[in-house]
Write a protein that holds these residues in place. Structure first.
Motif, mmCIF file in Angstrom:
data_model
loop_
_atom_site.group_PDB
_atom_site.id
_atom_site.type_symbol
_atom_site.label_atom_id
_atom_site.label_comp_id
_atom_site.label_asym_id
_atom_site.label_seq_id
_atom_site.Cartn_x
_atom_site.Cartn_y
_atom_site.Cartn_z
ATOM 1 N N SER A 5 1.097 3.937 -3.127
ATOM 2 C CA SER A 5 0.751 5.349 -2.962
ATOM 3 C C SER A 5 1.872 6.251 -3.465
ATOM 4 N N SER A 45 0.820 -1.214 0.000
ATOM 5 C CA SER A 45 0.000 0.000 0.000
ATOM 6 C C SER A 45 0.852 1.260 0.000
ATOM 7 N N ASN A 46 1.949 1.258 0.766
ATOM 8 C CA ASN A 46 2.806 2.441 0.823
ATOM 9 C C ASN A 46 3.490 2.706 -0.508
ATOM 10 N N CYS A 47 4.123 1.688 -1.083
ATOM 11 C CA CYS A 47 4.828 1.870 -2.353
ATOM 12 C C CYS A 47 3.851 2.214 -3.474
#
Length: 244
Positions: A214, A210-212
């Protein structure tokens, strides 16, 4: 979809192998007929999907109307009344993680082949997948771009449910409750794809956490996965992803 009219998947494993079998539920005749029509109308796409499974080292057996196909790439004409898709792989597994990986390796391809019966039905919603073909605009109050759950499954089955950029494995970090969770990133923005564009689930899609995911969309055009690794100070991966 009404109860009893969908698909069921049976997973089994031993210390040295894993097997997945997908078949329609007891009252899934309409689904069987739909898959048969889809295969007959899209024979090249079906053959390509079967070859993708074989290329991943997964053994595949398909039966139609209770007869095993000599070559799964060449499905029979006529009315389909029953089918089963069996995938199996011979790989040792002793830890919980190895067992989960083996079951995903066979379950993903078996389910993705059967889902070809569903992905073109506008009325069917698959909330557990990202919403054929990618980039096909549907007229609503705004333009909505369709995403194909079969492509998503093929991507995850090829790369595994691990972030390609930072290598986060949700199962390792959060435990069994997060096993298999991962997001899939379109390396070419869906909104730029023309109607009818045929997506390569290995070259055009990539699993990201999810972080990468985003961060990838913090720029237009999006950061490529290799660029995200550079941002994280991680070395290049070999082999590198193909250019898009």
């Amino acid at each position: 979809m009404d109860a009893g009219r969908g698909l069921e998947i049976a997973l089994s494993r031993t210390i040295t192998s894993a097997t997945a079998v997908v078949m329609p539920e007891e009252s899934g005749g309409a689904l069987v007929r739909r898959l048969g029509r889809w295969v007959q109308d899209n024979s090249d796409a079906w053959a390509s999907a079967v070859e993708d499974v074989n290329a991943q080292g997964v053994q595949l057996t398909i039966s139609v109307n209770h007869e095993m196909l000599d070559d799964p790439r060449n499905a029979p004409d006529g009315l389909w009344r029953a089918f089963s898709i069996e995938c199996w792989v011979r790989r040792p597994a002793r830890t919980t993680k190895e067992i989960e990986q083996n079951l995903l390796k066979v379950g993903g391809p078996a389910l993705s082949l059967a889902l070809n019966a569903l992905v073109e039905q506008d009325e069917v919603e698959l909330p557990s997948f990202e919403p054929l073909p990618e980039g096909a605009a549907v007229i609503t109050k705004v333009n909505r771009y369709e995403r194909n759950p079969v492509n998503r499954l093929r991507c995850i089955n090829h790369y595994g449910p691990v972030c390609w950029a930072c290598e986060l494995d949700f199962a390792e970090r959060y435990g069994p409750a997060a096993a298999g969770f991962i997001e899939v990133h379109h390396r070419i923005p869906v909104s730029t794809l023309g109607a009818g564009y045929l997506v390569d689930p290995i070259g055009d899609l990539i699993p990201l956490c999810s972080n990468c995911h985003s961060v990838a969309h913090r720029r237009t055009p999006p950061f490529q996965p290799a660029e995200i690794r550079e941002l994280l100070g991680l070395p290049p991966k070999v082999p590198a992803l193909p250019e898009v």
